[in-house]
Design a protein around this motif. Structure first.
Motif, short mmCIF file in Angstrom:
data_model
loop_
_atom_site.label_atom_id
_atom_site.label_comp_id
_atom_site.label_asym_id
_atom_site.label_seq_id
_atom_site.Cartn_x
_atom_site.Cartn_y
_atom_site.Cartn_z
N GLN A 16 2.30 9.51 -0.43
CA GLN A 16 0.96 10.05 -0.25
C GLN A 16 0.94 11.56 -0.44
N SER A 27 -12.98 10.44 2.01
CA SER A 27 -12.33 9.33 1.34
C SER A 27 -12.88 8.02 1.90
N TYR A 28 -12.44 6.93 1.35
CA TYR A 28 -13.14 5.67 1.57
C TYR A 28 -12.17 4.53 1.93
N ASP A 72 -7.58 14.43 7.37
CA ASP A 72 -8.47 15.17 6.47
C ASP A 72 -8.97 16.40 7.22
N GLU A 110 -12.10 15.26 9.08
CA GLU A 110 -11.98 14.69 10.42
C GLU A 110 -11.84 15.74 11.50
N SER A 140 -14.69 11.29 6.95
CA SER A 140 -13.76 11.62 5.87
C SER A 140 -14.44 11.37 4.54
N LYS A 149 -10.41 9.78 14.07
CA LYS A 149 -9.85 9.29 12.81
C LYS A 149 -10.86 8.46 12.05
N SER A 150 -10.88 8.61 10.75
CA SER A 150 -11.81 7.85 9.94
C SER A 150 -11.32 6.41 9.73
N TRP A 151 -12.25 5.48 9.65
CA TRP A 151 -11.93 4.12 9.22
C TRP A 151 -13.16 3.49 8.59
N ASP A 172 0.87 -1.16 0.00
CA ASP A 172 0.00 0.00 0.00
C ASP A 172 0.92 1.22 0.00
N HIS A 174 -1.98 12.76 -1.79
CA HIS A 174 -3.20 12.56 -1.02
C HIS A 174 -3.43 13.66 0.00
N LYS A 219 -10.47 3.50 4.71
CA LYS A 219 -9.22 3.58 5.49
C LYS A 219 -9.11 2.37 6.42
#
Lengths: 399, 399, 399
Positions: free
Chosen positions: C100, A202-203, A336, A346, A200, A272-274, A71, C103, A205
């Motif tokens: 990143q 985004s998607y 974010d 976030e 977030s 934090k996003s997840w 990643d 990002h 995480k």
């Protein structure tokens, strides 16, 4: 810091039982004993102080540190490279594009083929639930066997640079940051930390950061609140780990679906996003089936689901409800930031800005944590090794 | 292994004439004298034993090892990186994508521009018949001239990491594996080795492995059987090399179109797929003309042709016909394993599994063979250099 | 060269005031004093001579040299890698693809995240007018602040590996080449150099080379003629720099639209293609607006405009008009050679061939110039540091 202080830390280290870390991997923090976790913190601090004293910490005159990133990564990649370089290892990256891994090599074979002169292997594989940790174990078993069979002269030890379950180099850096911010590991007892989900755009995480945090901080006697909207559950096994840890350490592990509740009087907040565990599991299966339309559909579904929780943002109002309005804000970065890196995110820009320095310091521990994990897996008597470095006093920069 | 044994090997080395290797390239094994080949084996074994004794073999305090891979590679890439690191050189990869090679630079210019601090250059260019070896010679001539003209302070020597004609780092590793398996180079005399074609669903594998094997093993007094279906001939020049070698060494070079014949009573078998020389020549021309439809057509044609020879598989039945049914199975890896990496392939899964350990050991010699080639091209008195390393006894890993 | 000569150069260095370079960046040559420029030349020559004497110049036992290339590069990439390796730093490349950065990380954050163990950062960002230099300053300010805030233990200094304004590692290498070709910096006084535009079928080459040349050579008391077709103006600020420099140094800065005039009686000629400043500014804006059709249109327009000036070629006829027909031909490489790398280009093949050796030597200074810039930014007393290296006399290659 004076060399006397470094010697004290080395003495402290010599009183801890870290011998089981010798010649072993670092996969999950909950695989390790309290002494082993403390040893890792101590070695990281000692290495940092030695470097600040311009003392060389080279363990290796030659040797490779293999890296395998499945990643994207900036900070973990550079942290691993810094840690290897600090100990004298040269990083050799296994780029699965360039390599023949895709061409039908078994993990077992590749693992051995790249390890003839490898002292350590660092892997990041965090994308698919049920895959990353399993893959790392496969690699570890392969090189262990290769060493037993006389194929490899040394056994390369593994460092988990983030898997689907845990992100130990992150959670350990975060914890070391807390230890230094609060003036010692003892002072963390009873402190309330809010590990909360945050919105977030985004998607997908990874869950390994929140999981790593609740899995580690619960053993330091802290009161760990995990808060997220319904449907954003983390892995049940990890929740169980947190529960057991809290009991043993005299800490607490509380779950809720309220960010406000978690933030109330918190000493530390980690919004934090997840992605939801169940969704990640579904995605993993869709990938397995190569169902790309299914994956696209799932992504849209999840983005829509996220959008329902835009109020899960770390605002000034929420920060004001924390202990004296002064909770320590944490993040693994990049965050974010609302109005900066995205429209709504976030954390509020003003909150993020106020905590930039501590956030950067938080990140600065990672190279030393990784180096400590490597050193403890390579040195049978880490205290003696570090004492020798201190006494030798070879200069890192010799002008 | 005791240091006394290492000293004996160094003494043995001092009795061999390897002085012509000093400041020279390693392109083809048949460019080298028997003493030079033996020196390479010896130095590789000595370096391996020094490392096993935790003795540093750093020759260089700084310096670059340039790598240029024009084809995918895992094991050769890591072997080269390991070899350079073992001697103290840092690998700098010339990525023709990132670089301006494509932007009209002549080979001569690029070769010099990357070599100002290069001690060695390793090149893999095996795709096109008549191209790889020629390209390496161009690079070598360019940097030789650059050194004579005072542009380069040192002359970087070249190591052929696989060209269209030979794959010396592979064949030498394979041979060193045999030497150690059979307890000495003398014991290889008269041994029968079957270098045979085998079926693979993939297409266009280089000829340099079979060519390297018949070109090298014939000079060790072995009985080398080259077997392949009609139409899968290797380069005639290389067959001629094998013939002459066999005569000189008291060995044999036999050709046939029967896998069974080759395997019969063989001490060693090396079943591996490769593309027909004529077809590779045709493909090279099609590439030259940029005839992509022609290339596609040729690929289909060759896959169809391969499919006629699916019975060329290394089965248990065939293995049973070898010397006491116990021939040593060899492969450069990765192998096409029937039912594992493909439906039908080069070797039966049970055969491959039984030989996994020796196969991995076979591969483990490559970093040391490459390091030996570099050391012999850099050190005027290799025996003295190695003796000095042994006496100095600096630790590779100093805990 | 004898060690006595090296000691003399070190003494010479000790008499120059380079202390302001300590812990500072190298962005533009005109940021630096004459003493600082001379110190850089001297240190480069000393490092080269130490290496030729096989004396190690390792300053660092560990440490990273970060590189960030926002444009393709072979020679600068390898020069930077060579320089870092020569001083003991390991290069870690920030590949914005893999990382990143894309990002949503701010420059400030990324700069700190990659710098925890970075001693130097080299950046190439030459594509867009008004962007490259600004970006480098942002990075520098970020890590300076990070160091002040205690985030970074050391302040990584920056080396400009080519920006939109200057290409100091190129112009300094070119100048050092001249110094050695003409037997000393004093001998450059009054020499006429023709920095002229030349035709190339390619498009949009950076202006930083001609700008760097006129900005640097004017301060060495040279008579610098800048010649180009109308519409190919360079940045006015840089012309102003050249004018002021010439006045101060007793040199000259002359502009014309005639290649012939510039070549007439020139001691040195530097014919090279570049894009018009105004057009580059326009392109930068089009990129800003994401107007890809506009960019394509502009490219066509510029190629057509270039085509009007195919007579701007460095021919034998033009060379014959230079001082005794023997002007030194220079180029940063790769050159567009008529009939070789393109149909019609910057220089006639026969001219280029005749000057190949000096051209390669010109390029060979770059690794040492970069290493000198790094050393001068890291060592408070560079003369003492180099004297210590000389006296220690550790061998670079220890056979």
């Amino acid at each position: 810091m004076s060399k006397i202080r470094i010697e004290e830390m080395i003495k402290e280290l010599s009183r801890l039982a870290s011998d089981k870390m010798y010649n072993d991997d670092f996969f999950l923090t909950w695989d390790k004993s309290d002494d082993e976790i403390k040893s890792t913190f101590l070695v990281a601090d000692i290495l940092r102080n030695l470097r600040e004293e311009n003392i060389s910490t080279r363990l290796f005159d030659s040797g490779l540190g293999i890296s395998l990133f499945r990643d994207n990564s900036t900070r973990t990649r550079f942290s691993y490279a810094s840690a290897c370089n600090l100990l004298g290892l040269e990083v050799q990256d296994l780029d699965e594009g360039k390599s023949q891994v895709a061409h039908g090599e078994t993990v077992r074979e590749t693992a051995n083929m790249i390890s003839f002169m490898a002292d350590v292997i660092g892997i990041r594989d965090d994308m698919y639930i049920g895959k990353g940790h399993t893959y790392m174990q496969e690699v570890s078993d392969s090189v262990k066997q290769g060493h037993l069979d006389g194929v490899l002269e040394q056994r390369p030890t593994l460092v988990n640079l983030q898997c689907d379950i845990d992100h130990p180099t992150q959670s350990m850096s975060d914890a070391l940051h807390l230890i230094n911010e609060f003036g010692g590991i003892e002072n963390l007892k009873g402190k309330k930390v809010a590990m909360t989900w945050a919105y977030s755009p985004s998607y997908g995480k990874p869950l390994s950061v929140p999981q790593g945090i609740v899995g580690l901080l619960t053993r330091l006697g802290m009161e760990v609140h995990l808060a997220h909207p319904e449907g954003y559950e983390i892995m049940p096994e990890v929740e169980e780990v947190a529960r057991v840890n809290a009991e043993r350490s005299g800490g607490k592990f509380v779950k809720s679906n309220s960010m406000a509740e978690a933030f109330k009087d918190a000493d530390i907040v980690y919004p934090k996003s997840w992605a939801p565990f169940a969704a990640m599991e579904k995605r993993t299966n869709l990938y397995g089936e190569g169902d790309h339309d299914g994956i696209k559909a799932l992504e849209q579904e999840l983005l829509a689901q996220n959008a329902k929780y835009k109020d899960w943002e770390c605002t000034e109002e929420l920060m004001a409800t924390t202990k004296e309005g002064k909770a320590l804000y944490m993040h693994c970065l990049p965050a974010d930031i609302s109005g900066v890196s995205c429209k709504e995110g976030e954390v509020a820009a003003s909150v993020f800005d106020r905590y930039r320095d501590p956030l950067y310091k938080e990140a600065s521990y990672k190279p030393y944590i990784i180096a400590a994990m490597i050193l403890l897996s390579k040195c049978q008597n880490p205290a003696d090794t570090l004492q020798k470095m201190l006494e030798k006093g070879k200069r890192r920069f010799d002008d």
